[in-house]
Write a protein that holds these residues in place. Sequence first.
Motif, PDB file in Angstrom:
ATOM      1  N   VAL A  29       0.370 -14.911  33.686  1.00  0.00           N
ATOM      2  CA  VAL A  29       0.178 -13.584  32.735  1.00  0.00           C
ATOM      3  C   VAL A  29      -0.028 -12.671  33.171  1.00  0.00           C
ATOM      4  N   TYR A  30       0.714 -11.583  33.038  1.00  0.00           N
ATOM      5  CA  TYR A  30       0.408 -10.106  33.685  1.00  0.00           C
ATOM      6  C   TYR A  30      -0.347  -9.291  32.439  1.00  0.00           C
ATOM      7  N   VAL A  31      -1.603  -8.637  33.116  1.00  0.00           N
ATOM      8  CA  VAL A  31      -2.243  -8.094  32.252  1.00  0.00           C
ATOM      9  C   VAL A  31      -2.300  -6.321  32.668  1.00  0.00           C
ATOM     10  N   ILE A  32      -2.330  -5.691  31.745  1.00  0.00           N
ATOM     11  CA  ILE A  32      -2.278  -4.184  31.924  1.00  0.00           C
ATOM     12  C   ILE A  32      -3.768  -3.687  31.269  1.00  0.00           C
ATOM     13  N   ASP A  33      -4.531  -2.916  31.881  1.00  0.00           N
ATOM     14  CA  ASP A  33      -5.921  -2.458  31.142  1.00  0.00           C
ATOM     15  C   ASP A  33      -5.135  -0.722  30.953  1.00  0.00           C
ATOM     16  N   LEU A  34      -4.853  -0.551  29.747  1.00  0.00           N
ATOM     17  CA  LEU A  34      -4.459   0.778  29.384  1.00  0.00           C
ATOM     18  C   LEU A  34      -5.603   1.793  29.206  1.00  0.00           C
ATOM     19  N   ILE A 102      -9.331 -13.513  24.717  1.00  0.00           N
ATOM     20  CA  ILE A 102      -8.280 -14.110  25.332  1.00  0.00           C
ATOM     21  C   ILE A 102      -8.274 -15.696  24.790  1.00  0.00           C
ATOM     22  N   ASP A 103      -9.403 -16.168  24.425  1.00  0.00           N
ATOM     23  CA  ASP A 103      -9.564 -17.365  24.045  1.00  0.00           C
ATOM     24  C   ASP A 103      -8.885 -17.532  22.468  1.00  0.00           C
ATOM     25  N   LEU A 104      -8.770 -16.464  22.045  1.00  0.00           N
ATOM     26  CA  LEU A 104      -8.222 -16.473  20.451  1.00  0.00           C
ATOM     27  C   LEU A 104      -6.623 -16.498  20.778  1.00  0.00           C
ATOM     28  N   LEU A 105      -6.184 -16.073  21.880  1.00  0.00           N
ATOM     29  CA  LEU A 105      -4.653 -16.323  22.308  1.00  0.00           C
ATOM     30  C   LEU A 105      -4.211 -17.364  22.756  1.00  0.00           C
ATOM     31  N   ASP A 106      -3.012 -17.919  22.698  1.00  0.00           N
ATOM     32  CA  ASP A 106      -2.208 -18.817  23.243  1.00  0.00           C
ATOM     33  C   ASP A 106      -1.640 -18.369  24.683  1.00  0.00           C
ATOM     34  N   ILE A 107      -2.390 -18.252  25.729  1.00  0.00           N
ATOM     35  CA  ILE A 107      -1.873 -17.635  26.830  1.00  0.00           C
ATOM     36  C   ILE A 107      -1.066 -18.605  27.413  1.00  0.00           C
ATOM     37  N   GLU A 108      -0.762 -19.792  27.170  1.00  0.00           N
ATOM     38  CA  GLU A 108       0.386 -20.632  27.555  1.00  0.00           C
ATOM     39  C   GLU A 108       1.704 -20.310  27.417  1.00  0.00           C
ATOM     40  N   ARG A 109       1.838 -19.415  26.328  1.00  0.00           N
ATOM     41  CA  ARG A 109       3.118 -18.921  25.558  1.00  0.00           C
ATOM     42  C   ARG A 109       3.101 -17.425  26.128  1.00  0.00           C
ATOM     43  N   LEU A 110       2.428 -16.803  26.830  1.00  0.00           N
ATOM     44  CA  LEU A 110       2.279 -15.433  27.089  1.00  0.00           C
ATOM     45  C   LEU A 110       2.902 -14.982  28.181  1.00  0.00           C
ATOM     46  N   ASP A 111       3.379 -13.879  28.493  1.00  0.00           N
ATOM     47  CA  ASP A 111       4.133 -13.251  29.794  1.00  0.00           C
ATOM     48  C   ASP A 111       3.186 -12.170  29.990  1.00  0.00           C
ATOM     49  N   LEU A 112       2.750 -11.198  29.220  1.00  0.00           N
ATOM     50  CA  LEU A 112       2.104  -9.940  29.216  1.00  0.00           C
ATOM     51  C   LEU A 112       0.989  -9.750  27.938  1.00  0.00           C
ATOM     52  N   ILE A 113      -0.117  -9.331  28.546  1.00  0.00           N
ATOM     53  CA  ILE A 113      -1.147  -8.961  27.651  1.00  0.00           C
ATOM     54  C   ILE A 113      -1.550  -7.470  27.959  1.00  0.00           C
ATOM     55  N   ILE A 114      -1.484  -6.628  26.912  1.00  0.00           N
ATOM     56  CA  ILE A 114      -1.757  -5.193  27.068  1.00  0.00           C
ATOM     57  C   ILE A 114      -2.952  -5.054  26.535  1.00  0.00           C
ATOM     58  N   ILE A 115      -3.963  -4.456  27.302  1.00  0.00           N
ATOM     59  CA  ILE A 115      -5.292  -4.311  26.796  1.00  0.00           C
ATOM     60  C   ILE A 115      -5.609  -2.664  26.578  1.00  0.00           C
ATOM     61  N   GLU A 116      -5.777  -2.295  25.404  1.00  0.00           N
ATOM     62  CA  GLU A 116      -5.863  -0.850  25.000  1.00  0.00           C
ATOM     63  C   GLU A 116      -7.350  -0.724  24.957  1.00  0.00           C
ATOM     64  N   ASN A 117      -7.555  -0.109  26.119  1.00  0.00           N
ATOM     65  CA  ASN A 117      -9.166   0.220  26.287  1.00  0.00           C
ATOM     66  C   ASN A 117      -9.702   1.338  25.410  1.00  0.00           C
ATOM     67  N   VAL A 118     -10.944   1.563  25.164  1.00  0.00           N
ATOM     68  CA  VAL A 118     -11.481   2.502  24.518  1.00  0.00           C
ATOM     69  C   VAL A 118     -11.222   3.761  24.913  1.00  0.00           C
ATOM     70  N   GLY A 130     -10.034  -8.204  34.644  1.00  0.00           N
ATOM     71  CA  GLY A 130      -9.412  -9.335  34.971  1.00  0.00           C
ATOM     72  C   GLY A 130      -7.853  -9.076  35.032  1.00  0.00           C
ATOM     73  N   GLU A 131      -7.573  -7.827  34.908  1.00  0.00           N
ATOM     74  CA  GLU A 131      -6.186  -7.200  34.848  1.00  0.00           C
ATOM     75  C   GLU A 131      -5.415  -6.916  36.044  1.00  0.00           C
ATOM     76  N   ASN A 132      -4.167  -6.982  36.307  1.00  0.00           N
ATOM     77  CA  ASN A 132      -3.559  -7.009  37.332  1.00  0.00           C
ATOM     78  C   ASN A 132      -3.333  -5.404  37.885  1.00  0.00           C
ATOM     79  N   THR A 133      -3.359  -4.698  36.736  1.00  0.00           N
ATOM     80  CA  THR A 133      -3.563  -3.048  36.782  1.00  0.00           C
ATOM     81  C   THR A 133      -3.847  -2.402  35.926  1.00  0.00           C
ATOM     82  N   LYS A 134      -4.333  -1.160  36.345  1.00  0.00           N
ATOM     83  CA  LYS A 134      -4.714  -0.134  35.331  1.00  0.00           C
ATOM     84  C   LYS A 134      -3.623   1.025  35.197  1.00  0.00           C
TER      85      LYS A 134
END
Length: 217
Positions: A29-34, A102-118, A130-134
């Motif tokens: 799962v690829y994660v972006i911290d936006l 993330i415990d509330l998401l089905d990460i086994e089915r995900l490819d991308l999570i986008i985090i919209e930071n404050v 825990g993101e791959n990139t900001k």
Amino acid sequence: MEIDIKQPILDKNDKIAAALRSKLDKHHVYVIDLLASPGSGKTSTILATIDALRDEFNIAVIEGDIASSVDAEKIKDYGIPAVQINTGGACHLEANMISKAIDLLDIERLDLIIIENVGNLVCPTDFYLGENTKVMILSVPEGDDKPLKYPGVFQASRAVILNKIDTMPFFNFNREAFDEAVKNLNPQAPIFPIAATKGDGVDAWAEWLRKQIHAIQ
């Protein structure tokens, strides 16, 4: 005597983030911290990104705000899983918050999570989630001097999105000066000029992101 409370907080955060990264790596799962200021167009950029990539990848969004669930509801209306985090006043998200979300998401089915930071250009840069990139978003109305005033967020970001380029005729925004300032701070970071609500320039940004996701799969 001075007591440094920041380092213990960051150490604890980093341990949780590292465990979270290991968990996400197992599922590719690829994660972006936006990162961005309020009003820069974070949510509209997320929606444009979803439009560009949803036929290829399974996407979820984690929304960070001081209060309300307005943005998460917009994402859900798009048919995309979204988890809202309200910090209650804190100016940034932390790894323990993301872990619970993330415990509330089905990460086994995900490819991308986008985090919209404050919406903040200072505090979020210190916290690894825990993101791959900001990725940094700046909008034209905010001004071309933001890299000079907030260098840390540009240095921490692997890519920079310049949003609302359709408004450039109405603002005194020096694009050459902006690009030069960003490159001086972070020579490796590509700059993607877009108008998220109109879809202009989104394809180039989406193609870059597509390559990052494929690289870990």
